[in-house]
Motif scaffolding. Structure first.
Motif, PDB file in Angstrom:
ATOM      1  N   GLU A  37       0.818  -1.210   0.000  1.00  0.00           N
ATOM      2  CA  GLU A  37       0.000   0.000   0.000  1.00  0.00           C
ATOM      3  C   GLU A  37       0.855   1.264   0.000  1.00  0.00           C
ATOM      4  O   GLU A  37       0.470   2.280  -0.588  1.00  0.00           O
ATOM      5  N   SER A  38       2.003   1.207   0.656  1.00  0.00           N
ATOM      6  CA  SER A  38       2.873   2.383   0.725  1.00  0.00           C
ATOM      7  C   SER A  38       3.407   2.785  -0.642  1.00  0.00           C
ATOM      8  O   SER A  38       3.846   3.918  -0.837  1.00  0.00           O
ATOM      9  N   MET A  39       3.364   1.859  -1.599  1.00  0.00           N
ATOM     10  CA  MET A  39       3.835   2.141  -2.956  1.00  0.00           C
ATOM     11  C   MET A  39       2.688   2.296  -3.948  1.00  0.00           C
ATOM     12  O   MET A  39       2.918   2.454  -5.142  1.00  0.00           O
ATOM     13  N   GLY A  40       1.463   2.235  -3.472  1.00  0.00           N
ATOM     14  CA  GLY A  40       0.326   2.403  -4.367  1.00  0.00           C
ATOM     15  C   GLY A  40      -0.486   1.154  -4.607  1.00  0.00           C
ATOM     16  O   GLY A  40      -1.437   1.169  -5.390  1.00  0.00           O
ATOM     17  N   GLY A  41      -0.137   0.052  -3.950  1.00  0.00           N
ATOM     18  CA  GLY A  41      -0.897  -1.178  -4.103  1.00  0.00           C
ATOM     19  C   GLY A  41      -2.249  -1.092  -3.421  1.00  0.00           C
ATOM     20  O   GLY A  41      -2.416  -0.363  -2.437  1.00  0.00           O
ATOM     21  N   ASP A  42      -3.230  -1.802  -3.955  1.00  0.00           N
ATOM     22  CA  ASP A  42      -4.572  -1.789  -3.355  1.00  0.00           C
ATOM     23  C   ASP A  42      -5.342  -2.985  -3.911  1.00  0.00           C
ATOM     24  O   ASP A  42      -5.955  -2.919  -4.972  1.00  0.00           O
ATOM     25  N   LYS A  43      -5.338  -4.082  -3.190  1.00  0.00           N
ATOM     26  CA  LYS A  43      -5.963  -5.319  -3.670  1.00  0.00           C
ATOM     27  C   LYS A  43      -7.474  -5.186  -3.827  1.00  0.00           C
ATOM     28  O   LYS A  43      -8.086  -5.942  -4.583  1.00  0.00           O
ATOM     29  N   THR A  44      -8.092  -4.232  -3.148  1.00  0.00           N
ATOM     30  CA  THR A  44      -9.543  -4.083  -3.228  1.00  0.00           C
ATOM     31  C   THR A  44     -10.003  -3.583  -4.594  1.00  0.00           C
ATOM     32  O   THR A  44     -11.185  -3.699  -4.935  1.00  0.00           O
ATOM     33  N   ARG A  45      -9.098  -3.035  -5.385  1.00  0.00           N
ATOM     34  CA  ARG A  45      -9.455  -2.483  -6.691  1.00  0.00           C
ATOM     35  C   ARG A  45      -9.181  -3.447  -7.843  1.00  0.00           C
ATOM     36  O   ARG A  45      -9.524  -3.151  -8.990  1.00  0.00           O
ATOM     37  N   VAL A  46      -8.575  -4.577  -7.553  1.00  0.00           N
ATOM     38  CA  VAL A  46      -8.136  -5.479  -8.617  1.00  0.00           C
ATOM     39  C   VAL A  46      -9.317  -6.069  -9.391  1.00  0.00           C
ATOM     40  O   VAL A  46      -9.306  -6.109 -10.630  1.00  0.00           O
ATOM     41  N   GLU A  47     -10.324  -6.542  -8.673  1.00  0.00           N
ATOM     42  CA  GLU A  47     -11.466  -7.170  -9.342  1.00  0.00           C
ATOM     43  C   GLU A  47     -12.138  -6.200 -10.322  1.00  0.00           C
ATOM     44  O   GLU A  47     -12.520  -6.581 -11.435  1.00  0.00           O
ATOM     45  N   GLU A  48     -12.279  -4.968  -9.892  1.00  0.00           N
ATOM     46  CA  GLU A  48     -12.900  -3.948 -10.736  1.00  0.00           C
ATOM     47  C   GLU A  48     -12.128  -3.789 -12.043  1.00  0.00           C
ATOM     48  O   GLU A  48     -12.730  -3.767 -13.125  1.00  0.00           O
ATOM     49  N   HIS A  49     -10.820  -3.693 -11.947  1.00  0.00           N
ATOM     50  CA  HIS A  49     -10.019  -3.496 -13.162  1.00  0.00           C
ATOM     51  C   HIS A  49      -9.960  -4.762 -14.009  1.00  0.00           C
ATOM     52  O   HIS A  49      -9.874  -4.683 -15.250  1.00  0.00           O
ATOM     53  N   PHE A  50     -10.027  -5.915 -13.386  1.00  0.00           N
ATOM     54  CA  PHE A  50     -10.058  -7.157 -14.150  1.00  0.00           C
ATOM     55  C   PHE A  50     -11.300  -7.202 -15.037  1.00  0.00           C
ATOM     56  O   PHE A  50     -11.214  -7.485 -16.242  1.00  0.00           O
ATOM     57  N   HIS A  51     -12.432  -6.899 -14.465  1.00  0.00           N
ATOM     58  CA  HIS A  51     -13.676  -6.944 -15.247  1.00  0.00           C
ATOM     59  C   HIS A  51     -13.708  -5.833 -16.295  1.00  0.00           C
ATOM     60  O   HIS A  51     -14.259  -6.014 -17.386  1.00  0.00           O
ATOM     61  N   ARG A  52     -13.111  -4.695 -15.983  1.00  0.00           N
ATOM     62  CA  ARG A  52     -13.027  -3.628 -16.984  1.00  0.00           C
ATOM     63  C   ARG A  52     -12.123  -4.046 -18.146  1.00  0.00           C
ATOM     64  O   ARG A  52     -12.418  -3.740 -19.309  1.00  0.00           O
ATOM     65  N   ALA A  53     -11.035  -4.728 -17.831  1.00  0.00           N
ATOM     66  CA  ALA A  53     -10.129  -5.190 -18.886  1.00  0.00           C
ATOM     67  C   ALA A  53     -10.841  -6.158 -19.821  1.00  0.00           C
ATOM     68  O   ALA A  53     -10.688  -6.098 -21.053  1.00  0.00           O
ATOM     69  N   LEU A  54     -11.633  -7.062 -19.249  1.00  0.00           N
ATOM     70  CA  LEU A  54     -12.384  -8.011 -20.076  1.00  0.00           C
ATOM     71  C   LEU A  54     -13.405  -7.282 -20.946  1.00  0.00           C
ATOM     72  O   LEU A  54     -13.579  -7.602 -22.132  1.00  0.00           O
ATOM     73  N   GLU A  55     -14.058  -6.293 -20.353  1.00  0.00           N
ATOM     74  CA  GLU A  55     -15.078  -5.546 -21.097  1.00  0.00           C
ATOM     75  C   GLU A  55     -14.462  -4.754 -22.247  1.00  0.00           C
ATOM     76  O   GLU A  55     -14.958  -4.776 -23.380  1.00  0.00           O
ATOM     77  N   LYS A  56     -13.365  -4.065 -21.966  1.00  0.00           N
ATOM     78  CA  LYS A  56     -12.753  -3.211 -22.979  1.00  0.00           C
ATOM     79  C   LYS A  56     -12.083  -4.020 -24.094  1.00  0.00           C
ATOM     80  O   LYS A  56     -11.961  -3.547 -25.219  1.00  0.00           O
ATOM     81  N   SER A  57     -11.634  -5.212 -23.770  1.00  0.00           N
ATOM     82  CA  SER A  57     -11.030  -6.074 -24.790  1.00  0.00           C
ATOM     83  C   SER A  57     -12.073  -6.936 -25.485  1.00  0.00           C
ATOM     84  O   SER A  57     -11.737  -7.762 -26.336  1.00  0.00           O
ATOM     85  N   ARG A  58     -13.347  -6.759 -25.093  1.00  0.00           N
ATOM     86  CA  ARG A  58     -14.470  -7.525 -25.654  1.00  0.00           C
ATOM     87  C   ARG A  58     -14.270  -9.031 -25.472  1.00  0.00           C
ATOM     88  O   ARG A  58     -14.764  -9.834 -26.248  1.00  0.00           O
ATOM     89  N   GLY A  59     -13.519  -9.391 -24.435  1.00  0.00           N
ATOM     90  CA  GLY A  59     -13.280 -10.802 -24.151  1.00  0.00           C
ATOM     91  C   GLY A  59     -12.431 -11.505 -25.169  1.00  0.00           C
ATOM     92  O   GLY A  59     -12.400 -12.744 -25.218  1.00  0.00           O
ATOM     93  N   LEU A  60     -11.676 -10.742 -25.975  1.00  0.00           N
ATOM     94  CA  LEU A  60     -10.884 -11.339 -27.053  1.00  0.00           C
ATOM     95  C   LEU A  60      -9.402 -11.445 -26.725  1.00  0.00           C
ATOM     96  O   LEU A  60      -8.619 -11.931 -27.545  1.00  0.00           O
ATOM     97  N   LEU A  61      -9.015 -10.996 -25.547  1.00  0.00           N
ATOM     98  CA  LEU A  61      -7.604 -11.035 -25.159  1.00  0.00           C
ATOM     99  C   LEU A  61      -7.383 -12.020 -24.020  1.00  0.00           C
ATOM    100  O   LEU A  61      -8.100 -12.009 -23.016  1.00  0.00           O
ATOM    101  N   ALA A  62      -6.368 -12.844 -24.164  1.00  0.00           N
ATOM    102  CA  ALA A  62      -6.035 -13.824 -23.130  1.00  0.00           C
ATOM    103  C   ALA A  62      -5.263 -13.197 -21.976  1.00  0.00           C
ATOM    104  O   ALA A  62      -5.267 -13.722 -20.863  1.00  0.00           O
ATOM    105  N   GLY A  63      -4.625 -12.052 -22.231  1.00  0.00           N
ATOM    106  CA  GLY A  63      -3.758 -11.428 -21.245  1.00  0.00           C
ATOM    107  C   GLY A  63      -4.378 -11.188 -19.889  1.00  0.00           C
ATOM    108  O   GLY A  63      -3.774 -11.530 -18.858  1.00  0.00           O
ATOM    109  N   PRO A  64      -5.574 -10.587 -19.803  1.00  0.00           N
ATOM    110  CA  PRO A  64      -6.155 -10.332 -18.478  1.00  0.00           C
ATOM    111  C   PRO A  64      -6.362 -11.595 -17.652  1.00  0.00           C
ATOM    112  O   PRO A  64      -6.145 -11.588 -16.433  1.00  0.00           O
ATOM    113  N   TYR A  65      -6.753 -12.698 -18.298  1.00  0.00           N
ATOM    114  CA  TYR A  65      -6.945 -13.957 -17.568  1.00  0.00           C
ATOM    115  C   TYR A  65      -5.615 -14.475 -17.013  1.00  0.00           C
ATOM    116  O   TYR A  65      -5.536 -14.931 -15.869  1.00  0.00           O
TER     117      TYR A  65
END
Length: 320
Positions: free
Chosen positions: A222-250
């Protein structure tokens, strides 16, 4: 890591002509530089189905762009292309293969990761210098001293690739050597760069910034900017923005979140989703999907290196 663009080999003969002449014509160099850093034909590399072909070609491309940059050091397109190429190559073709090596090749793996770190830093230094050229004084600014934010506030959407690749390069280098205290002190500033990039263009490169957050927020303290509570949100956003066509987020989620949490079920499910993707469904991302699938398969093949049954002390059986 999904590139904003990968430059193509356009006008090699023109480059040779320019650099073999007795007096280099600056206008000709500028014209060649513009042609080689434009938006056209960006899928020549990213759409290629053969990672080895691309990996073999990139070293020549890097040196060619370095040569052009030395003759035209203020060209922002060359700065971005040269810097990002170093980082892409380090990630996909140095660090990636090194992580596939068996434990018996520890020394070889260590040497490759040290080389990857150097490439990350070379690329990031070029990009960081480019931002300083555009915004004089930027390189001396610090979030701790409150001097970084005014520079970031002046930046526009066109600066997002610089912010993304600069942070990606330095943080990738730090991930390979967390005992590098000088790099560690810069991490909070780098997260400010990503935050500004996200504010300017949250959809950049089909969710590349969200995938960045998956890795950074889950691994940094956290002292460097980490925040595990925000990870799920960005994971689902990555899937949405890539239209589920990218393997990278998984793959990123499986490695950065599931392994530390010892969540084998999610780890396996997400890697299988990555492997099940049709790499031809998004031709422009074919290469990066193939590389991500190779990483997914390697993670599944070496699952006993990452998972231990906390209750019994026994390793997970990858067939369960």
């Amino acid at each position: 890591m999904k590139p904003h663009f990968i430059p193509v080999y356009v006008g090699f003969l023109a480059v040779l002509v320019v650099f073999s002449s007795c007096s280099i014509n600056k206008m000709a160099i500028r014209a060649v530089s513009n042609a080689l850093t434009g938006e056209g034909s960006s899928t020549v590399f990213t759409g290629d189905p053969d990672p080895k072909l691309v990996g073999d070609a990139l070293p020549f491309a890097i040196k060619m762009y370095e040569t052009l940059l030395s003759a035209n050091p203020g060209h922002q397109g060359l700065i971005l292309t040269t810097g990002s190429l170093f980082i892409m190559y380090a990630n996909a073709f140095i660090q990636g293969p090194a992580e596939f090596l068996p434990v018996t090749e520890y020394e070889t793996r260590l040497a490759a990761l040290e080389r990857a770190k150097k490439f990350y830093l070379r690329g990031a230094d070029i990009l960081y210098g480019g931002l300083d050229k555009k915004y004089p004084g930027f390189s001396g600014a610090s979030s701790l001293e409150g001097t970084l934010e005014p520079y970031l506030a002046r930046m526009k959407k066109g600066d997002v690739p610089f912010l993304y690749w600069t942070a990606a390069g330095y943080l990738s280098a730090y991930s390979l050597d967390p005992f590098d205290l000088a790099l560690g002190r810069r991490v909070p500033d780098l997260m400010f760069l990503i935050d500004r990039a996200y504010a300017l263009d949250p959809d950049f490169n089909h969710g590349a910034l969200d995938e960045f957050y998956i890795l950074a927020l889950s691994s940094l303290p956290e002292s460097m900017g980490g925040d595990k509570t925000r990870v799920e949100e960005h994971f689902h956003r990555a899937l949405e923005k890539s239209r589920g066509l990218l393997a990278g987020p998984y793959v990123s989620y499986a490695q950065a979140v599931s392994i530390p949490a010892q969540d084998y079920d999610t780890f396996k499910a997400y890697l299988e989703k990555a492997l099940a993707m049709d790499v031809d469904a998004d031709p422009g991302s074919r290469l990066m999907n193939i590389i991500a699938q190779q990483k997914a398969q390697n993670l599944l093949d070496t699952v006993s290196d990452y998972f231990i049954d906390i209750d019994t002390g026994e390793e997970w059986d990858s067939d369960e």
